[in-house]
Design an enzyme around this catalytic site. Structure first.
Site, short mmCIF file in Angstrom:
data_model
loop_
_atom_site.label_atom_id
_atom_site.label_comp_id
_atom_site.label_asym_id
_atom_site.label_seq_id
_atom_site.Cartn_x
_atom_site.Cartn_y
_atom_site.Cartn_z
N GLU A 229 0.84 -1.31 0.02
CA GLU A 229 -0.06 0.01 -0.08
C GLU A 229 0.91 1.14 0.02
O GLU A 229 1.70 1.60 0.88
CB GLU A 229 -0.96 0.02 1.12
CG GLU A 229 -1.59 1.28 1.48
CD GLU A 229 -2.34 1.72 0.51
OE1 GLU A 229 -2.00 3.05 -0.07
OE2 GLU A 229 -3.33 1.19 -0.30
N LYS A 230 0.72 2.06 -1.10
CA LYS A 230 1.85 3.11 -1.17
C LYS A 230 1.50 4.40 -0.36
O LYS A 230 2.37 5.14 -0.07
CB LYS A 230 1.49 3.77 -2.67
CG LYS A 230 0.04 4.29 -3.01
CD LYS A 230 -0.16 4.55 -4.33
CE LYS A 230 -1.39 5.25 -4.75
NZ LYS A 230 -2.35 4.04 -4.97
N HIS A 231 0.45 4.47 0.49
CA HIS A 231 0.46 5.73 1.50
C HIS A 231 0.94 5.11 2.80
O HIS A 231 1.14 6.24 3.54
CB HIS A 231 -1.08 5.71 1.77
CG HIS A 231 -1.87 6.29 0.62
ND1 HIS A 231 -2.26 5.52 -0.37
CD2 HIS A 231 -2.18 7.67 0.26
CE1 HIS A 231 -3.02 6.33 -1.24
NE2 HIS A 231 -2.68 7.63 -1.05
N HIS B 197 4.27 6.48 -4.76
CA HIS B 197 2.73 7.33 -4.70
C HIS B 197 2.82 8.51 -5.65
O HIS B 197 4.05 9.20 -5.64
CB HIS B 197 2.62 8.15 -3.04
CG HIS B 197 1.43 8.76 -3.00
ND1 HIS B 197 1.19 10.12 -3.18
CD2 HIS B 197 0.21 8.54 -2.44
CE1 HIS B 197 0.10 10.60 -2.95
NE2 HIS B 197 -0.72 9.33 -2.51
N HIS C 123 -2.42 15.66 -6.39
CA HIS C 123 -2.33 14.35 -5.45
C HIS C 123 -0.97 14.33 -5.01
O HIS C 123 -0.08 13.99 -5.80
CB HIS C 123 -2.68 13.22 -6.25
CG HIS C 123 -2.90 11.89 -5.70
ND1 HIS C 123 -3.10 10.82 -6.25
CD2 HIS C 123 -3.00 11.69 -4.26
CE1 HIS C 123 -3.15 9.94 -5.24
NE2 HIS C 123 -3.01 10.18 -4.03
N CYS D 269 -2.01 11.95 2.99
CA CYS D 269 -2.16 12.39 1.42
C CYS D 269 -3.34 13.27 1.40
O CYS D 269 -4.38 13.14 1.93
CB CYS D 269 -2.55 10.93 0.84
SG CYS D 269 -3.22 11.05 -0.92
N HIS E 26 -6.26 10.88 0.23
CA HIS E 26 -6.27 9.70 0.72
C HIS E 26 -6.36 9.57 2.16
O HIS E 26 -6.28 8.32 2.74
CB HIS E 26 -5.53 8.47 -0.15
CG HIS E 26 -5.81 8.14 -1.34
ND1 HIS E 26 -4.96 8.79 -2.49
CD2 HIS E 26 -7.20 8.18 -2.18
CE1 HIS E 26 -5.59 8.41 -3.54
NE2 HIS E 26 -6.93 7.80 -3.47
FE LIG Z 1 -3.00 9.44 -2.42
#
Ligand SMILES: [Fe+2]
Length: 131
Positions: free
Chosen positions: A16-18, A46, A52, A116, A119
């Protein structure tokens, strides 16, 4: 009723990139300075665009058995490609990597939180043993 603890998301940073990936020695020497690196998007990059991006990372230390964490650092990432020509035109981009130095005489957990702009809030932790 909403609570911030219900908004903190966690996952494996490899998938998961976050999630803030915390790198530090697992065993440190009592009272000796050690380095902590927190990276968002370590395995899966990310996006880093004006629209973003990762806006900030905060790092905390919670000694074992204590209730209140100590804030070690909070870094705002402020350059995301915007310029007077418009979004994504500057070629200047802050990268979501934080390096801090810390010393402690107490074992505990390093906690990291990332934000983020789209997100929301993500967390992770890493336990530290003191010898
Ligand atoms: Fe994001």
């Amino acid at each position: 009723m909403s609570s911030i603890k219900n908004l903190l998301q966690s996952a494996d940073w490899k998938a998961e990139k976050h999630v803030p990936a915390i790198e530090a020695q697992e065993k440190i020497t009592k009272g000796q300075v050690f380095e902590i690196t927190v990276t968002v998007g370590k395995q899966i990059a990310h996006p880093n665009t004006t629209e973003h991006h990762i806006a900030w990372v905060a790092v905390y230390f919670l000694p074992n058995g204590e209730k209140f964490p100590y804030q070690v650092a909070k870094i705002d990432f402020l350059s995301h490609g915007a310029s007077v020509q418009g979004p994504n035109t500057s070629t200047i981009f802050s990268e979501p990597v934080v390096k801090v130095s810390l010393k402690t005489e107490k074992p505990g957990s390093i906690l990291a939180c990332s934000y983020c702009n789209i997100h929301g809030l993500w967390e992770s932790s890493k336990d530290i043993i003191v010898e």
